[in-house]
Design a protein around this motif. Structure first.
Motif, PDB file in Angstrom:
ATOM      1  N   LYS A 186       0.812  -1.221   0.000  1.00  0.00           N
ATOM      2  CA  LYS A 186       0.000   0.000   0.000  1.00  0.00           C
ATOM      3  C   LYS A 186       0.849   1.277   0.000  1.00  0.00           C
ATOM      4  N   LEU A 187       2.163   1.112   0.022  1.00  0.00           N
ATOM      5  CA  LEU A 187       3.048   2.276   0.096  1.00  0.00           C
ATOM      6  C   LEU A 187       2.923   3.181  -1.123  1.00  0.00           C
ATOM      7  N   LYS A 188       3.087   4.482  -0.871  1.00  0.00           N
ATOM      8  CA  LYS A 188       3.223   5.455  -1.949  1.00  0.00           C
ATOM      9  C   LYS A 188       4.653   5.964  -1.941  1.00  0.00           C
ATOM     10  N   LYS A 189       5.110   6.433  -3.087  1.00  0.00           N
ATOM     11  CA  LYS A 189       6.492   6.886  -3.172  1.00  0.00           C
ATOM     12  C   LYS A 189       6.720   8.124  -2.313  1.00  0.00           C
ATOM     13  N   SER A 190       7.904   8.187  -1.733  1.00  0.00           N
ATOM     14  CA  SER A 190       8.281   9.306  -0.870  1.00  0.00           C
ATOM     15  C   SER A 190       8.766  10.478  -1.726  1.00  0.00           C
ATOM     16  N   THR A 191       9.197  11.526  -1.058  1.00  0.00           N
ATOM     17  CA  THR A 191       9.745  12.687  -1.778  1.00  0.00           C
ATOM     18  C   THR A 191      11.027  12.327  -2.522  1.00  0.00           C
ATOM     19  N   ARG A 192      11.667  11.225  -2.132  1.00  0.00           N
ATOM     20  CA  ARG A 192      12.868  10.751  -2.826  1.00  0.00           C
ATOM     21  C   ARG A 192      12.506   9.849  -4.009  1.00  0.00           C
ATOM     22  N   ASN A 193      11.186   9.748  -4.285  1.00  0.00           N
ATOM     23  CA  ASN A 193      10.676   8.928  -5.377  1.00  0.00           C
ATOM     24  C   ASN A 193      10.983   7.451  -5.166  1.00  0.00           C
ATOM     25  N   GLU A 194      10.904   7.029  -3.893  1.00  0.00           N
ATOM     26  CA  GLU A 194      11.147   5.637  -3.550  1.00  0.00           C
ATOM     27  C   GLU A 194      10.062   5.128  -2.609  1.00  0.00           C
ATOM     28  N   TYR A 195       9.883   3.822  -2.587  1.00  0.00           N
ATOM     29  CA  TYR A 195       9.016   3.191  -1.595  1.00  0.00           C
ATOM     30  C   TYR A 195       9.869   2.906  -0.367  1.00  0.00           C
ATOM     31  N   GLU A 196       9.530   3.535   0.738  1.00  0.00           N
ATOM     32  CA  GLU A 196      10.381   3.509   1.929  1.00  0.00           C
ATOM     33  C   GLU A 196       9.824   2.557   2.992  1.00  0.00           C
ATOM     34  N   THR A 197      10.616   1.569   3.386  1.00  0.00           N
ATOM     35  CA  THR A 197      10.208   0.706   4.497  1.00  0.00           C
ATOM     36  C   THR A 197      10.030   1.523   5.764  1.00  0.00           C
ATOM     37  N   THR A 198      10.770   2.619   5.878  1.00  0.00           N
ATOM     38  CA  THR A 198      10.639   3.505   7.041  1.00  0.00           C
ATOM     39  C   THR A 198       9.206   3.980   7.217  1.00  0.00           C
ATOM     40  N   ASP A 199       8.482   4.166   6.124  1.00  0.00           N
ATOM     41  CA  ASP A 199       7.092   4.626   6.209  1.00  0.00           C
ATOM     42  C   ASP A 199       6.206   3.586   6.878  1.00  0.00           C
ATOM     43  N   VAL A 200       6.483   2.308   6.623  1.00  0.00           N
ATOM     44  CA  VAL A 200       5.734   1.243   7.290  1.00  0.00           C
ATOM     45  C   VAL A 200       6.079   1.211   8.777  1.00  0.00           C
ATOM     46  N   LEU A 201       7.363   1.334   9.089  1.00  0.00           N
ATOM     47  CA  LEU A 201       7.782   1.350  10.488  1.00  0.00           C
ATOM     48  C   LEU A 201       7.174   2.546  11.215  1.00  0.00           C
ATOM     49  N   HIS A 202       7.080   3.676  10.509  1.00  0.00           N
ATOM     50  CA  HIS A 202       6.467   4.874  11.096  1.00  0.00           C
ATOM     51  C   HIS A 202       4.985   4.609  11.402  1.00  0.00           C
ATOM     52  N   THR A 203       4.305   3.895  10.512  1.00  0.00           N
ATOM     53  CA  THR A 203       2.901   3.534  10.754  1.00  0.00           C
ATOM     54  C   THR A 203       2.779   2.673  12.003  1.00  0.00           C
ATOM     55  N   TYR A 204       3.649   1.684  12.137  1.00  0.00           N
ATOM     56  CA  TYR A 204       3.645   0.851  13.340  1.00  0.00           C
ATOM     57  C   TYR A 204       3.899   1.698  14.585  1.00  0.00           C
ATOM     58  N   ALA A 205       4.818   2.662  14.484  1.00  0.00           N
ATOM     59  CA  ALA A 205       5.137   3.521  15.624  1.00  0.00           C
ATOM     60  C   ALA A 205       3.909   4.328  16.050  1.00  0.00           C
ATOM     61  N   LYS A 206       3.192   4.877  15.085  1.00  0.00           N
ATOM     62  CA  LYS A 206       1.988   5.665  15.395  1.00  0.00           C
ATOM     63  C   LYS A 206       0.920   4.799  16.067  1.00  0.00           C
TER      64      LYS A 206
END
Length: 256
Positions: A186-206
C-alpha cells in the motif's frame, strides 16, 4: 526465522568504485562487505538467507558466495527490478518468507555484537508488537532515520530530519512479522521517489506497535567513503583486540 539481506541500489555515494560492481561486494578490511550481515545471521542460528539485489550484479554475488555452504548458510537470491527503494526490495522477499517471522539487514550494516537476545525477546514481544528495530546512539543523527522512544515503544521515527530530536537512530536491522507485506503493497512513493520501508515502520510507531533494542557496541553502515573507511578501521581494531586476548590466554595457559 528467516533472514533477508537487502543489497541493491546504485551506491552513487561510492562512485567510481560502484561503477564496476555492487557496493556490498566492496572490501571492508579483509572481507567483502556482504560477509558481515551473513555472519550476523549465522551467529543467530538463521541459516536460510535471501539476498535481494539487482539483476546486473546477481552474477557477481553468486560467483563470490555460491550456495553459501562454505559460510555455513543456505543462500537464495531474488532480483529487484529497478531502484525503487527498500520497500520495493523487501516485497521481493514475500515468497521466500511465506508465513514466518523474519529479520532484515540492510547489506551495508556492520554489527559488532551478538544480537541473539533481541531476536529471542521478540518471541514474547510479538504478542504486543508487530515489528522490532535495533537502534544505536550516534553523534550525527541527521544522516539517519531518527527515533524517539518511551518505555518499550518507538513513539516517533523520521528519516533524515533537518533538526534531529534525539541521537538515537534506526540502524537498518529489523525484525518483522509476515503481515508487513500487506502494508508494503500500500506504500506510496516518498519525496525521494522511492518506496520507503521507514514509512511502514512509522505507521507501526503511530499505532504503538513498534518496539526496539539498543545496540551496546559500535555499529556502522558503510554507504560513504568515510563510513567505509571507519568500518575497515573498526574491523581491524576488533581483530587486534582478539589477537591480544588470545596471546594473553595462551601465555596464561603456558605459565599454568
Amino acid at each position: 526465522m528467516r533472514g533477508v539481506i537487502l543489497a541493491g541500489g546504485n551506491g552513487t555515494r561510492l562512485h567510481p568504485l560502484t561503477l564496476v560492481t555492487n557496493k556490498h561486494l566492496l572490501p571492508v578490511y579483509k572481507k567483502p562487505m556482504i560477509y558481515y550481515p551473513i555472519e550476523t545471521f549465522r551467529k543467530l542460528g538463521i541459516t536460510e538467507i535471501l539476498i535481494v539485489t539487482s539483476g546486473e550484479y546477481l552474477g557477481h554475488f553468486y560467483r563470490l558466495l555460491r550456495t553459501g555452504s562454505e559460510l555455513g548458510v543456505e543462500l537464495h537470491y531474488e532480483i529487484q527490478e529497478g531502484n525503487d527503494g527498500t520497500g520495493a526490495a523487501l516485497l521481493c522477499a514475500e515468497e521466500f518468507v511465506k508465513d514466518e517471522d523474519f529479520m532484515v539487514i540492510l547489506g551495508d550494516n556492520i554489527v559488532c555484537e551478538n544480537i541473539k537476545r533481541f531476536v529471542d525477546d521478540f518471541e514474547d514481544e510479538k504478542k504486543e508488537f508487530k515489528a522490532k528495530i535495533l537502534i544505536a546512539k550516534v553523534d550525527d543523527p541527521k544522516k539517519y532515520g531518527v527515533v524517539e522512544f518511551e518505555g518499550k515503544r518507538i513513539t516517533k521515527l523520521v528519516e533524515k530530519p533537518d533538526n534531529p530530536f534525539s541521537n538515537y537512530v534506526n540502524t537498518g536491522l529489523w525484525i518483522c512479522q509476515p503481515e508487513v507485506f500487506s502494508l508494503l503493497k500500500k506504500l506510496k512513493k516518498s519525496t525521494r521517489n522511492e518506496y520507503e520501508t521507514t514509512d511502514v515502520l512509522h505507521t507501526y510507531a503511530k499505532e504503538g506497535k513498534l518496539t526496539y533494542g539498543i545496540l551496546n557496541s559500535k555499529w556502522t553502515d558503510a554507504g560513504t567513503f568515510e563510513q567505509l573507511y571507519q568500518a575497515t578501521v573498526l574491523m581491524k581494531e576488533l581483530e587486534d583486540k582478539a589477537m591480544q586476548r588470545d596471546e594473553v590466554e595462551f601465555e596464561g595457559g603456558k605459565i599454568g
